[in-house]
Scaffold this motif. Sequence first.
Motif, PDB file in Angstrom:
ATOM      1  N   LEU A 175      12.294  55.245  41.326  1.00 56.17           N
ATOM      2  CA  LEU A 175      10.989  55.794  40.958  1.00 56.17           C
ATOM      3  C   LEU A 175       9.869  54.855  41.405  1.00 56.17           C
ATOM      4  N   LYS A 176      10.087  53.554  41.294  1.00 62.03           N
ATOM      5  CA  LYS A 176       9.095  52.577  41.762  1.00 62.03           C
ATOM      6  C   LYS A 176       8.920  52.684  43.278  1.00 62.03           C
ATOM      7  N   LEU A 177      10.023  52.888  44.002  1.00 62.01           N
ATOM      8  CA  LEU A 177       9.929  53.062  45.453  1.00 62.01           C
ATOM      9  C   LEU A 177       9.086  54.288  45.788  1.00 62.01           C
ATOM     10  N   LYS A 178       9.368  55.379  45.070  1.00 60.19           N
ATOM     11  CA  LYS A 178       8.608  56.621  45.297  1.00 60.19           C
ATOM     12  C   LYS A 178       7.126  56.409  45.044  1.00 60.19           C
ATOM     13  N   GLN A 179       6.810  55.718  43.968  1.00 60.74           N
ATOM     14  CA  GLN A 179       5.409  55.468  43.621  1.00 60.74           C
ATOM     15  C   GLN A 179       4.727  54.587  44.662  1.00 60.74           C
ATOM     16  N   ALA A 180       5.446  53.586  45.177  1.00 61.05           N
ATOM     17  CA  ALA A 180       4.875  52.724  46.220  1.00 61.05           C
ATOM     18  C   ALA A 180       4.579  53.540  47.471  1.00 61.05           C
ATOM     19  N   LEU A 181       5.468  54.459  47.805  1.00 56.94           N
ATOM     20  CA  LEU A 181       5.270  55.286  48.998  1.00 56.94           C
ATOM     21  C   LEU A 181       4.126  56.276  48.833  1.00 56.94           C
ATOM     22  N   ASP A 182       3.884  56.709  47.602  1.00 56.43           N
ATOM     23  CA  ASP A 182       2.796  57.655  47.348  1.00 56.43           C
ATOM     24  C   ASP A 182       1.429  57.056  47.671  1.00 56.43           C
ATOM     25  N   HIS A 183       1.351  55.725  47.701  1.00 56.14           N
ATOM     26  CA  HIS A 183       0.071  55.065  47.981  1.00 56.14           C
ATOM     27  C   HIS A 183      -0.140  54.783  49.464  1.00 56.14           C
TER      28      HIS A 183
END
Length: 152
Positions: free
Chosen positions: A70-78
């Motif tokens: 989930l942290k990876l996904k959030q980093a990619l969203d930025h």
Amino acid sequence: MLDLAIKGELLNACKKYAEQRLATATQAMHHAQQAANEEGKSSAGDKYETGRAMAQIERDKAAQQAQEALKLKQALDHLDGLHHHQKVTTGSVVATAHYNFYIAIGAGKMTVSGLDFIVVGPGSPLGKSLMGLTVNDAFTFNNQHHKILQVL
């Protein structure tokens, strides 16, 4: 030479990677929870408690993996797959004579549009050594010196 469209493709590939990791971890968490729930009381009470404890440990490990995904996904969203960078920063594509890099998340080797990329996080040792560099700057990777040919 790489074109700007490759950044969008890399970003999408990384998002799929993160989503896959999240789905796998969520499924493992669900299976471990089911195993704990189905562990029946036997005549040996310790065996029951041990089985439940082991299932709980597996569930907790899967939950931690899901949290990391989930942290990876959030980093990619930025990240913006359309912005061209002059200096290497998070979201940059870096080309050398031997390797192509994408600074986003620690995902390892990916092939996009027939080209191989090493996808690294900005906090990794390699990511840190690349940050702030520009075209014609040099760095060392795999005990070899490399010169940056292009930054997107």
